[in-house]
Design a protein around this motif. Structure first.
Motif, PDB file in Angstrom:
ATOM      1  N   ALA A  42       0.820  -1.216   0.000  1.00 26.37           N
ATOM      2  CA  ALA A  42       0.000   0.000   0.000  1.00 26.37           C
ATOM      3  C   ALA A  42       0.849   1.259   0.000  1.00 26.37           C
ATOM      4  O   ALA A  42       0.468   2.268  -0.578  1.00 26.37           O
ATOM      5  CB  ALA A  42      -0.949  -0.003   1.190  1.00 26.37           C
ATOM      6  N   PRO A  46      -0.529   2.666  -3.757  1.00 24.53           N
ATOM      7  CA  PRO A  46      -1.835   2.928  -3.140  1.00 24.53           C
ATOM      8  C   PRO A  46      -3.020   2.550  -4.037  1.00 24.53           C
ATOM      9  O   PRO A  46      -4.059   2.125  -3.535  1.00 24.53           O
ATOM     10  CB  PRO A  46      -1.814   4.419  -2.824  1.00 24.53           C
ATOM     11  CG  PRO A  46      -0.635   4.987  -3.529  1.00 24.53           C
ATOM     12  CD  PRO A  46       0.289   3.867  -3.857  1.00 24.53           C
ATOM     13  N   ARG A  47      -2.881   2.678  -5.348  1.00 25.72           N
ATOM     14  CA  ARG A  47      -3.975   2.272  -6.248  1.00 25.72           C
ATOM     15  C   ARG A  47      -4.206   0.764  -6.160  1.00 25.72           C
ATOM     16  O   ARG A  47      -5.350   0.298  -6.204  1.00 25.72           O
ATOM     17  CB  ARG A  47      -3.663   2.666  -7.688  1.00 25.72           C
ATOM     18  CG  ARG A  47      -3.814   4.151  -7.946  1.00 25.72           C
ATOM     19  CD  ARG A  47      -3.505   4.542  -9.380  1.00 25.72           C
ATOM     20  NE  ARG A  47      -4.198   3.712 -10.348  1.00 25.72           N
ATOM     21  CZ  ARG A  47      -3.688   3.368 -11.525  1.00 25.72           C
ATOM     22  NH1 ARG A  47      -2.482   3.762 -11.883  1.00 25.72           N
ATOM     23  NH2 ARG A  47      -4.370   2.617 -12.353  1.00 25.72           N
ATOM     24  N   GLU A  49      -3.611  -1.084  -3.536  1.00 21.87           N
ATOM     25  CA  GLU A  49      -4.252  -1.295  -2.224  1.00 21.87           C
ATOM     26  C   GLU A  49      -5.764  -1.134  -2.329  1.00 21.87           C
ATOM     27  O   GLU A  49      -6.526  -1.947  -1.810  1.00 21.87           O
ATOM     28  CB  GLU A  49      -3.673  -0.304  -1.207  1.00 21.87           C
ATOM     29  CG  GLU A  49      -4.478  -0.149   0.062  1.00 21.87           C
ATOM     30  CD  GLU A  49      -4.445  -1.367   0.981  1.00 21.87           C
ATOM     31  OE1 GLU A  49      -5.166  -1.334   1.989  1.00 21.87           O
ATOM     32  OE2 GLU A  49      -3.736  -2.339   0.708  1.00 21.87           O
ATOM     33  N   ARG A  50      -6.220  -0.090  -3.003  1.00 24.90           N
ATOM     34  CA  ARG A  50      -7.669   0.155  -3.121  1.00 24.90           C
ATOM     35  C   ARG A  50      -8.376  -0.933  -3.914  1.00 24.90           C
ATOM     36  O   ARG A  50      -9.562  -1.163  -3.732  1.00 24.90           O
ATOM     37  CB  ARG A  50      -7.911   1.524  -3.742  1.00 24.90           C
ATOM     38  CG  ARG A  50      -7.563   2.662  -2.796  1.00 24.90           C
ATOM     39  CD  ARG A  50      -8.039   4.010  -3.305  1.00 24.90           C
ATOM     40  NE  ARG A  50      -7.408   4.416  -4.554  1.00 24.90           N
ATOM     41  CZ  ARG A  50      -6.238   5.058  -4.652  1.00 24.90           C
ATOM     42  NH1 ARG A  50      -5.563   5.347  -3.559  1.00 24.90           N
ATOM     43  NH2 ARG A  50      -5.759   5.405  -5.820  1.00 24.90           N
ATOM     44  N   ARG A  51      -7.658  -1.624  -4.780  1.00 30.38           N
ATOM     45  CA  ARG A  51      -8.251  -2.704  -5.563  1.00 30.38           C
ATOM     46  C   ARG A  51      -8.297  -4.021  -4.787  1.00 30.38           C
ATOM     47  O   ARG A  51      -9.086  -4.895  -5.090  1.00 30.38           O
ATOM     48  CB  ARG A  51      -7.457  -2.923  -6.862  1.00 30.38           C
ATOM     49  CG  ARG A  51      -7.339  -1.707  -7.769  1.00 30.38           C
ATOM     50  CD  ARG A  51      -8.533  -1.484  -8.660  1.00 30.38           C
ATOM     51  NE  ARG A  51      -8.868  -2.571  -9.514  1.00 30.38           N
ATOM     52  CZ  ARG A  51      -8.389  -2.796 -10.725  1.00 30.38           C
ATOM     53  NH1 ARG A  51      -7.493  -1.993 -11.245  1.00 30.38           N
ATOM     54  NH2 ARG A  51      -8.803  -3.825 -11.423  1.00 30.38           N
ATOM     55  N   ARG A  53      -8.029  -4.269  -0.968  1.00 32.26           N
ATOM     56  CA  ARG A  53      -8.696  -4.197   0.344  1.00 32.26           C
ATOM     57  C   ARG A  53      -9.650  -3.015   0.393  1.00 32.26           C
ATOM     58  O   ARG A  53      -9.463  -2.009  -0.273  1.00 32.26           O
ATOM     59  CB  ARG A  53      -7.662  -4.070   1.463  1.00 32.26           C
ATOM     60  CG  ARG A  53      -6.778  -5.286   1.591  1.00 32.26           C
ATOM     61  CD  ARG A  53      -5.956  -5.301   2.855  1.00 32.26           C
ATOM     62  NE  ARG A  53      -4.911  -4.285   2.834  1.00 32.26           N
ATOM     63  CZ  ARG A  53      -4.012  -4.134   3.806  1.00 32.26           C
ATOM     64  NH1 ARG A  53      -4.032  -4.918   4.867  1.00 32.26           N
ATOM     65  NH2 ARG A  53      -3.085  -3.207   3.719  1.00 32.26           N
ATOM     66  N   ASP A  54     -10.657  -3.148   1.238  1.00 29.82           N
ATOM     67  CA  ASP A  54     -11.622  -2.065   1.414  1.00 29.82           C
ATOM     68  C   ASP A  54     -11.092  -1.051   2.428  1.00 29.82           C
ATOM     69  O   ASP A  54      -9.982  -1.183   2.935  1.00 29.82           O
ATOM     70  CB  ASP A  54     -13.003  -2.605   1.802  1.00 29.82           C
ATOM     71  CG  ASP A  54     -13.039  -3.310   3.150  1.00 29.82           C
ATOM     72  OD1 ASP A  54     -12.127  -3.109   3.982  1.00 29.82           O
ATOM     73  OD2 ASP A  54     -13.993  -4.072   3.384  1.00 29.82           O
ATOM     74  N   GLU A  55     -11.905  -0.056   2.734  1.00 26.88           N
ATOM     75  CA  GLU A  55     -11.507   1.033   3.632  1.00 26.88           C
ATOM     76  C   GLU A  55     -11.203   0.547   5.046  1.00 26.88           C
ATOM     77  O   GLU A  55     -10.461   1.171   5.784  1.00 26.88           O
ATOM     78  CB  GLU A  55     -12.598   2.114   3.681  1.00 26.88           C
ATOM     79  CG  GLU A  55     -12.835   2.816   2.350  1.00 26.88           C
ATOM     80  CD  GLU A  55     -13.607   1.965   1.337  1.00 26.88           C
ATOM     81  OE1 GLU A  55     -14.329   1.018   1.723  1.00 26.88           O
ATOM     82  OE2 GLU A  55     -13.463   2.246   0.133  1.00 26.88           O
ATOM     83  N   ARG A  60     -11.285  -7.412  -0.339  1.00 34.18           N
ATOM     84  CA  ARG A  60     -12.546  -7.236  -1.060  1.00 34.18           C
ATOM     85  C   ARG A  60     -13.104  -8.618  -1.410  1.00 34.18           C
ATOM     86  O   ARG A  60     -12.367  -9.576  -1.581  1.00 34.18           O
ATOM     87  CB  ARG A  60     -12.320  -6.391  -2.302  1.00 34.18           C
ATOM     88  CG  ARG A  60     -11.918  -4.964  -1.942  1.00 34.18           C
ATOM     89  CD  ARG A  60     -11.983  -4.048  -3.133  1.00 34.18           C
ATOM     90  NE  ARG A  60     -11.576  -2.707  -2.753  1.00 34.18           N
ATOM     91  CZ  ARG A  60     -12.359  -1.794  -2.192  1.00 34.18           C
ATOM     92  NH1 ARG A  60     -13.622  -2.085  -1.939  1.00 34.18           N
ATOM     93  NH2 ARG A  60     -11.903  -0.587  -1.906  1.00 34.18           N
TER      94      ARG A  60
END
Length: 97
Positions: A42, A46-47, A49-51, A53-55, A60
């Motif tokens: 992450a 960071p992009r 990471e967003r794909r 895991r969730d917030e 996911r």
């Protein structure tokens, strides 16, 4: 002696989020968990990471992670240990019709 790095393999759908890389290597140490491995990713991607895991930091639903062929959810989830030299495969489910 320096431990072998962890070898990560990504599907085509995640290449762009990982700077165009299909494969990544990360330093491994004793006691490294899957969560710590993803935390390190992450920082650099960071992009990606967003794909993955969730917030809240959970995987996911449509993402599957395998450590040496064993599905992460069937192990200890994000608390699963990742040994030096392990291969970690990250896959996204594909839907369509």
């Amino acid at each position: 002696m320096i431990p072998e790095p962890v070898h990560l393999v990504l599907p085509a759908g995640l290449f762009a989020a990982a700077g165009g890389n299909r494969e990544l290597e990360r330093a491994a140490g004793a006691g490294l968990t899957a969560a710590q491995l993803l935390d390190g990713l992450a920082v650099d991607y960071p992009r990606l990471e967003r794909r993955i895991r969730d917030e809240a930091g959970r995987l996911r639903r449509y993402v599957n992670v395998y450590i040496d062929g064993e599905e992460l959810r069937a192990l200890d989830g994000l608390a699963s240990r990742v040994r030096p030299g392990a291969e970690v495969l990250i896959l996204q489910s594909v839907a369509g019709g």
